[in-house]
Design a protein around this motif. Structure first.
Motif, PDB file in Angstrom:
ATOM      1  N   THR A 160       0.822  -1.208   0.000  1.00  0.00           N
ATOM      2  CA  THR A 160       0.000   0.000   0.000  1.00  0.00           C
ATOM      3  C   THR A 160       0.858   1.261   0.000  1.00  0.00           C
ATOM      4  N   ASN A 161       1.992   1.201   0.701  1.00  0.00           N
ATOM      5  CA  ASN A 161       2.908   2.350   0.733  1.00  0.00           C
ATOM      6  C   ASN A 161       3.457   2.643  -0.658  1.00  0.00           C
ATOM      7  N   ILE A 162       3.871   1.582  -1.351  1.00  0.00           N
ATOM      8  CA  ILE A 162       4.485   1.755  -2.676  1.00  0.00           C
ATOM      9  C   ILE A 162       3.465   2.316  -3.668  1.00  0.00           C
ATOM     10  N   VAL A 163       2.239   1.795  -3.612  1.00  0.00           N
ATOM     11  CA  VAL A 163       1.181   2.275  -4.510  1.00  0.00           C
ATOM     12  C   VAL A 163       0.913   3.761  -4.278  1.00  0.00           C
ATOM     13  N   THR A 164       0.757   4.134  -3.016  1.00  0.00           N
ATOM     14  CA  THR A 164       0.431   5.525  -2.694  1.00  0.00           C
ATOM     15  C   THR A 164       1.597   6.467  -2.979  1.00  0.00           C
ATOM     16  N   ALA A 165       2.803   6.031  -2.656  1.00  0.00           N
ATOM     17  CA  ALA A 165       3.977   6.869  -2.930  1.00  0.00           C
ATOM     18  C   ALA A 165       4.102   7.120  -4.422  1.00  0.00           C
ATOM     19  N   GLY A 166       3.842   6.106  -5.219  1.00  0.00           N
ATOM     20  CA  GLY A 166       3.888   6.263  -6.669  1.00  0.00           C
ATOM     21  C   GLY A 166       2.776   7.158  -7.179  1.00  0.00           C
ATOM     22  N   TYR A 167       1.588   7.009  -6.619  1.00  0.00           N
ATOM     23  CA  TYR A 167       0.426   7.780  -7.070  1.00  0.00           C
ATOM     24  C   TYR A 167       0.599   9.272  -6.798  1.00  0.00           C
ATOM     25  N   PHE A 168       1.163   9.596  -5.628  1.00  0.00           N
ATOM     26  CA  PHE A 168       1.332  10.998  -5.248  1.00  0.00           C
ATOM     27  C   PHE A 168       2.769  11.504  -5.441  1.00  0.00           C
ATOM     28  N   ASN A 169       3.597  10.655  -6.075  1.00  0.00           N
ATOM     29  CA  ASN A 169       4.986  11.024  -6.356  1.00  0.00           C
ATOM     30  C   ASN A 169       5.735  11.415  -5.081  1.00  0.00           C
ATOM     31  N   PHE A 172      11.400   8.659  -1.576  1.00  0.00           N
ATOM     32  CA  PHE A 172      11.750   7.698  -0.529  1.00  0.00           C
ATOM     33  C   PHE A 172      12.099   8.414   0.777  1.00  0.00           C
ATOM     34  N   TRP A 173      12.938   9.438   0.694  1.00  0.00           N
ATOM     35  CA  TRP A 173      13.349  10.176   1.887  1.00  0.00           C
ATOM     36  C   TRP A 173      12.207  11.026   2.433  1.00  0.00           C
ATOM     37  N   GLU A 174      11.458  11.666   1.534  1.00  0.00           N
ATOM     38  CA  GLU A 174      10.304  12.476   1.938  1.00  0.00           C
ATOM     39  C   GLU A 174       9.307  11.625   2.717  1.00  0.00           C
ATOM     40  N   TYR A 175       9.053  10.436   2.206  1.00  0.00           N
ATOM     41  CA  TYR A 175       8.118   9.522   2.862  1.00  0.00           C
ATOM     42  C   TYR A 175       8.652   9.096   4.230  1.00  0.00           C
ATOM     43  N   ALA A 176       9.924   8.698   4.280  1.00  0.00           N
ATOM     44  CA  ALA A 176      10.517   8.215   5.532  1.00  0.00           C
ATOM     45  C   ALA A 176      10.462   9.286   6.618  1.00  0.00           C
ATOM     46  N   GLN A 177      10.716  10.526   6.255  1.00  0.00           N
ATOM     47  CA  GLN A 177      10.662  11.626   7.227  1.00  0.00           C
ATOM     48  C   GLN A 177       9.251  11.802   7.782  1.00  0.00           C
ATOM     49  N   ALA A 178       8.276  11.785   6.891  1.00  0.00           N
ATOM     50  CA  ALA A 178       6.890  12.018   7.304  1.00  0.00           C
ATOM     51  C   ALA A 178       6.362  10.896   8.194  1.00  0.00           C
ATOM     52  N   MET A 179       6.828   9.679   7.956  1.00  0.00           N
ATOM     53  CA  MET A 179       6.284   8.519   8.664  1.00  0.00           C
ATOM     54  C   MET A 179       7.106   8.071   9.868  1.00  0.00           C
ATOM     55  N   TYR A 244      17.299  10.455  -8.067  1.00  0.00           N
ATOM     56  CA  TYR A 244      17.223  10.502  -9.531  1.00  0.00           C
ATOM     57  C   TYR A 244      15.855  10.053 -10.068  1.00  0.00           C
ATOM     58  N   ASP A 245      14.881   9.977  -9.158  1.00  0.00           N
ATOM     59  CA  ASP A 245      13.499   9.665  -9.528  1.00  0.00           C
ATOM     60  C   ASP A 245      13.388   8.325 -10.261  1.00  0.00           C
ATOM     61  N   LEU A 246      14.087   7.322  -9.748  1.00  0.00           N
ATOM     62  CA  LEU A 246      14.049   5.989 -10.336  1.00  0.00           C
ATOM     63  C   LEU A 246      13.008   5.135  -9.608  1.00  0.00           C
ATOM     64  N   PRO A 247      12.361   4.203 -10.291  1.00  0.00           N
ATOM     65  CA  PRO A 247      11.331   3.381  -9.645  1.00  0.00           C
ATOM     66  C   PRO A 247      11.906   2.491  -8.545  1.00  0.00           C
ATOM     67  N   VAL A 248      11.144   2.304  -7.494  1.00  0.00           N
ATOM     68  CA  VAL A 248      11.565   1.476  -6.361  1.00  0.00           C
ATOM     69  C   VAL A 248      11.857   0.046  -6.806  1.00  0.00           C
ATOM     70  N   MET A 344      -9.255   5.295  -2.058  1.00  0.00           N
ATOM     71  CA  MET A 344      -9.011   6.461  -1.208  1.00  0.00           C
ATOM     72  C   MET A 344      -7.950   7.388  -1.801  1.00  0.00           C
ATOM     73  N   ASP A 345      -6.923   6.822  -2.452  1.00  0.00           N
ATOM     74  CA  ASP A 345      -5.920   7.660  -3.123  1.00  0.00           C
ATOM     75  C   ASP A 345      -6.580   8.543  -4.174  1.00  0.00           C
ATOM     76  N   ILE A 346      -7.449   7.948  -4.979  1.00  0.00           N
ATOM     77  CA  ILE A 346      -8.140   8.698  -6.026  1.00  0.00           C
ATOM     78  C   ILE A 346      -9.046   9.764  -5.408  1.00  0.00           C
ATOM     79  N   ALA A 347      -9.783   9.390  -4.349  1.00  0.00           N
ATOM     80  CA  ALA A 347     -10.695  10.327  -3.689  1.00  0.00           C
ATOM     81  C   ALA A 347      -9.937  11.501  -3.078  1.00  0.00           C
ATOM     82  N   ILE A 348      -8.807  11.208  -2.432  1.00  0.00           N
ATOM     83  CA  ILE A 348      -8.002  12.263  -1.806  1.00  0.00           C
ATOM     84  C   ILE A 348      -7.455  13.222  -2.864  1.00  0.00           C
ATOM     85  N   ALA A 349      -7.001  12.665  -3.995  1.00  0.00           N
ATOM     86  CA  ALA A 349      -6.502  13.503  -5.082  1.00  0.00           C
ATOM     87  C   ALA A 349      -7.629  14.352  -5.673  1.00  0.00           C
TER      88      ALA A 349
END
Length: 418
Positions: A160-169, A172-179, A244-248, A344-349
């Protein structure tokens, strides 16, 4: 809406029931095909869904492959024995240490990795220690819970993390800091709530001398030593990929393949057997179920959810964060967190509230623990236990899940407000 809803419910029912061994991926793909035939979704929608989930799905396969190789060399069994020995024979310490081990495994090898690999190891050790059934149940339920409740800190910790991180761009570091803080609070709250709930069932003393020495279970010492450095390099790769914005999946799956070749070179694994053991059905499950769920989006469900999110956002940050988290948790508990995270990702967007993506993740990761059908990890966990002769009924499971999940989720969501 009725056709889309009925198709989703029937698909989910067959995923849970699995009549005559019908696998989850096969069921989901059949559901997707029917959705296209009935016009619930279009071929274009199928490509849209594939574009959303391909990175997450390939990354997940990579993480599981890596976990399977580490399991083959005795990495996780060594860690479990190490934690047990560190307890010094104290049942309460062992309970906490096992939860901390589960949190670490979930963080770096995903919640599904914890369910597939750590669960049978823990069960075997508890039987070796001759724990009574009540104590075994307490440790198993706690271990299963922490696998999801601690699967928030990194993008790779949960599908779920990977899907959402990809959906909202989300980087990796931005996500880790927030969580970081929400996950820390989730782990602390999980340990406290689980201990309070099971404290009477945890043995005061455990004879850990009955357990073998940790080093004795390592099947290939060279690979064991190499694995530490490789995991460090892989983690560095995630951060480099973020820059470098490479896929996980480039690092998760690519790293797993490289590690598999190294393990084969040192004759630590049989590559073909390891690859076959990977949960390939999850690939088809992810794409197929998401296609079916996209039909609910086309039918207008996301519009209703977007309105709900907007209404909560109008009440302030605290209401928006906590409300979104519990909305996602409730949906995940009754309709599985995989479809919930996409809807929920779509609804939030659509509501223009992208910052609530983190609350959605926490709800989708923790909410499923209220019911046995809430997450793929729980379904896998129950399947692993059933194969080992341990059957946990729905009522027995929900009696625990409905009590311990809400306070832990609330603690995690509060962490997003700071």
């Amino acid at each position: 809406m009725l056709t889309a809803a009925l198709l989703f419910l029937v698909t989910l029912l067959f995923v849970i029931w699995q009549p005559r061994g019908l696998q989850i991926g096969t069921t989901a793909v059949i559901g997707a095909i029917i959705a296209v035939v009935l016009g619930v979704v279009s071929i274009g929608d199928v490509w849209t869904v594939t574009g959303i989930v391909w990175d997450a799905t390939l990354a997940f396969i990579g993480i599981i492959l890596l976990s399977l190789v580490l399991d083959e060399i005795g990495f996780f069994e060594w860690a479990a024995l190490k934690m047990a020995k560190l307890s010094g024979g104290s049942g309460n310490k062992m309970f906490v240490y096992i939860l901390l081990l589960g949190a670490l495994v979930a963080a770096f090898f995903a919640n599904d990795g914890a369910a597939l690999i750590l669960t049978p190891i823990l069960l075997a050790k508890m039987k070796h220690l001759k724990m009574n059934p009540v104590a075994v149940f307490a440790f198993l339920m706690a271990g299963g819970f922490i696998g999801d409740s601690a699967s928030n800190p990194l993008v790779i910790s949960n599908l779920t993390n990977i899907v959402t991180a990809g959906y909202f761009n989300l980087g990796f570091w931005e996500y880790a800091q927030a969580m970081f803080l929400p996950n820390l609070l989730s782990i602390i709250a999980s340990i406290i709530v689980l201990w309070l709930y099971f404290r009477k069932d945890i043995p005061l003393k455990v004879d850990v001398s009955e357990l073998p020495e940790p080093a004795s279970v390592i099947k290939n010492m060279t690979m064991f030593k190499l694995s530490w450095g490789f995991l460090a390099l892989l983690m560095a790769g995630y951060f480099i990929g973020d820059r470098y914005d490479l896929p996980v999946s480039l690092f998760a799956l690519g790293g797993a393949v490289i590690f598999l070749f190294i393990a084969n070179y040192y004759k630590a694994v049989k590559p073909i057997m390891t690859v076959k053991a990977a949960p390939w059905q999850v690939v088809w499950f992810s794409i197929g179920l998401y296609v079916v769920v996209y039909g609910l989006k086309n039918a207008g469900l996301t519009d209703y959810l977007a309105d709900a999110v907007s209404a909560m956002a109008a009440q302030g940050e605290a209401v928006a964060v906590i409300g979104t988290g519990f909305l996602s948790a409730g949906l995940s508990a009754v309709m599985n967190n995989m479809p919930t995270i996409m809807i929920m990702d779509i609804a939030i967007a659509d509501a223009g509230q992208n910052a609530l993506a983190y609350a959605n993740i926490l709800g989708a990761n923790l909410g499923p623990k209220m019911t046995p059908i809430g997450s793929l990890a729980t379904l896998l966990w129950l399947h692993v236990l059933a194969n080992k002769g341990v059957k946990i009924g729905w009522g027995e499971y929900m009696k625990v899940g409905l009590v311990i999940t809400p306070p832990v989720l609330l603690a995690a969501l509060v962490g997003l407000l700071f």
